[in-house]
Design an enzyme around this catalytic site. Structure first.
Site, PDB file in Angstrom:
ATOM      1  N   ASN A  73       0.829  -1.200   0.000  1.00 42.36           N
ATOM      2  CA  ASN A  73       0.000   0.000   0.000  1.00 42.36           C
ATOM      3  C   ASN A  73       0.866   1.255   0.000  1.00 42.36           C
ATOM      4  OD1 ASN A  73      -1.390   2.193   1.988  1.00 42.36           O
ATOM      5  ND2 ASN A  73      -2.930   1.202   0.720  1.00 42.36           N
ATOM      6  N   ASP A  74       0.602   2.148  -0.932  1.00 42.99           N
ATOM      7  CA  ASP A  74       1.191   3.493  -0.990  1.00 42.99           C
ATOM      8  C   ASP A  74       2.682   3.522  -1.320  1.00 42.99           C
ATOM      9  OD1 ASP A  74      -1.299   4.334  -0.352  1.00 42.99           O
ATOM     10  OD2 ASP A  74      -0.820   5.065   1.654  1.00 42.99           O
ATOM     11  N   LYS A 341     -15.442 -34.203 -14.915  1.00 44.27           N
ATOM     12  CA  LYS A 341     -16.505 -34.505 -13.953  1.00 44.27           C
ATOM     13  C   LYS A 341     -16.715 -36.002 -13.855  1.00 44.27           C
ATOM     14  CE  LYS A 341     -20.684 -35.137 -14.986  1.00 44.27           C
ATOM     15  NZ  LYS A 341     -20.982 -36.354 -14.186  1.00 44.27           N
ATOM     16  N   CYS A 419     -24.983 -37.193 -16.238  1.00 44.35           N
ATOM     17  CA  CYS A 419     -24.667 -36.709 -17.587  1.00 44.35           C
ATOM     18  C   CYS A 419     -25.236 -35.305 -17.815  1.00 44.35           C
ATOM     19  CB  CYS A 419     -25.216 -37.667 -18.633  1.00 44.35           C
ATOM     20  SG  CYS A 419     -24.600 -39.366 -18.505  1.00 44.35           S
TER      21      CYS A 419
END
Length: 497
Positions: A73-74, A341, A419
């Site tokens: 940050n920064d 799957k 399926c």
């Protein structure tokens, strides 16, 4: 950064005693990464530069082990010195042009935006992402310009999309916690653009168990993205090209239509090259394995890989016979799959285990932890999102792993529901290509909730009456979500593993 950045669970650190307490920041961040944080920003406005550099180097090393981007940050000069992934700058900090000159062209630069004007200016200047807020008042950041609420976030997102900057990544910050994350993401969503994630500080840094808090927050963010995926399908009506067995073709086509896809049942591979150009997805379902069928699968796989279209493999009965085991090896060697799957036995076969299957059935022999480990391993090995179906569905891209606990036992009493889950997911990954895991989880959750709703209907007495009710509920969930009615989302059970 060349790989896509996952901004979904964004941790901003706070080293002050009121938030961190007497704990070690590095240990807290490491626990948060174990729980599912996807990007870390180190923010320390009080320590000396030497301390900041030393701590930043330690945190950077931890983030590298988890393959998670680390920003500062920064203090862009510190980011440049340690060679981390980038920086986040506020409106009063160094400009984007100067930050880019210091960091180089491939580093991440994020910018805080509290208004439409600030957001558009940052997007035009080349910011990689925006931190939008402050959403709610917070004790960790005192110098907030204004509290904009979810409606203010939505206005900024709408204007970004309308101005041609819809592709820029966005997170919101300010008062976000586990209890309001899902609500904030839903209420902030604009028709053409949604948040990519949420940025939190005390919700994780101050948590008694940072890993558990990160995991729960990650689950809330993913759940909130489910409607985005379903709405994308409704808008795009993606082609779902199914190369599947004859037993389920009609059922799969009807399910595809119900979820908003444009299904085609085409097992002749000579059509694949033309179909692959239509921007849809391919399902290869090994329900019927023949020499000619396998040649068709390989040819279609190559066509979709060449066109950049996602392919889902359903290795039906992969462990049942030598022929099927050989066919799976041939397919995995022939090309790449966005999603694989299968049930426990099928995924174990891909993992290299010797599993005896009775046809396409699979008895569960593994614990949840063992199943998750197998899924993660197969996902890493093949560069795919892997879904292991069961009473609890487990999905992983090798790095992020989730469980979905929706569904109903009647699904197991109907031929072809597994399926048709493949068909459902194929529509999701075609319409929501920038995060295949999120798309697959969304399709799995939608499928399971529809089954629960169907089984609860008074007219459903068994498998025969369940099927039409199930198709109706899939259609109903899709229509409701397209109309921004996500009340059914309260039934979704997604959690990070």
């Amino acid at each position: 950064m060349t790989a896509p950045v996952d901004y979904s669970t964004y941790l901003v650190t706070d080293s002050t005693p009121g938030i961190l307490g007497d704990r070690d920041l590095c240990q807290v961040v490491e626990a948060a990464l174990q729980g599912g944080v996807t990007i870390v920003q180190y923010r320390d406005k009080h320590s000396s530069r030497d301390v900041v550099v030393e701590t930043a180097k330690k945190l950077h090393d931890i983030c590298k082990r988890f393959q998670v981007p680390f920003l500062i940050n920064d203090q862009v000069d510190v980011a440049a010195e340690i060679g981390c992934d980038g920086a986040h700058i506020g409106q009063d900090d160094l400009g984007i042009k100067q930050a880019r000159e210091l960091l180089g062209p491939n580093k991440i630069i994020g910018v805080t935006a509290s208004s439409v004007e600030e957001a558009l200016q940052a997007a035009k200047a080349g910011a990689d992402y925006l931190g939008i807020g402050t959403v709610y008042s917070t004790q960790t950041k005192k110098d907030t310009k204004s509290i904009i609420g979810p409606s203010g976030v939505r206005t900024i997102l709408s204007q970004l999309a309308a101005s041609g900057h819809g592709a820029i990544s966005t997170v919101c910050i300010g008062g976000i916690n586990i209890s309001n994350t899902q609500q904030v993401m839903t209420q902030s969503s604009a028709p053409a653009k949604s948040l990519d994630g949420v940025a939190v500080v005390s919700a994780i840094i101050a948590a008694a168990d940072p890993a558990a808090a990160a995991g729960e927050l990650s689950s809330k963010v993913l759940t909130a993205k489910v409607p985005d995926v379903i709405q994308a399908v409704a808008r795009k009506t993606p082609l779902s090209h199914n190369m599947t067995n004859l037993v389920v073709q009609n059922f799969a086509a009807n399910v595809g239509l119900a979820v908003g896809a444009s299904p085609i049942m085409a097992n002749y591979a000579e059509e694949a090259a033309d179909l692959a150009k239509l921007g849809g997805s391919l399902v290869i379902n090994m329900g019927t394995v023949t020499p000619d069928g396998l040649k068709n699968y390989v040819q279609a796989l190559e066509a979709y890989n060449a066109a950049g279209g996602p392919v889902l493999l359903d290795p039906v009965g992969a462990g049942a016979t030598a022929v099927r085991r050989s066919a799976v090896k041939t397919l995995l060697a022939a090309g790449s799959f966005a999603v694989i799957k299968g049930n426990e036995g099928e995924i174990q076969t891909l993992h290299g285990s010797t599993v005896t299957q009775r046809g396409v059935d699979s008895d569960s022999t593994l614990s949840l932890a063992q199943r998750a480990s197998v899924v993660q391993s197969v996902a890493r090995a093949h560069g795919s999102v892997v879904l292991m179906t069961g009473v609890t569905d487990i999905l992983s891209d090798g790095r992020r792993t989730f469980r979905v606990d929706n569904g109903h036992e009647l699904l197991a009493q109907v031929t072809g529901t597994g399926c048709t889950l493949g068909t459902t997911i194929s529509a999701m990954i075609a319409a929501y290509p920038h995060d295949t895991l999120v798309a697959a989880v969304a399709g799995t959750a939608m499928f399971g909730v529809a089954a629960e709703l169907a089984a609860g209907r008074a007219e459903v007495r068994g498998p025969g009456t369940f099927v039409p009710a199930f198709i109706d509920e899939l259609y109903g969930v899709r229509k409701a979500t397209a109309e921004n009615d996500s009340r059914w989302l309260s039934l979704v059970k997604i959690s990070r593993i």
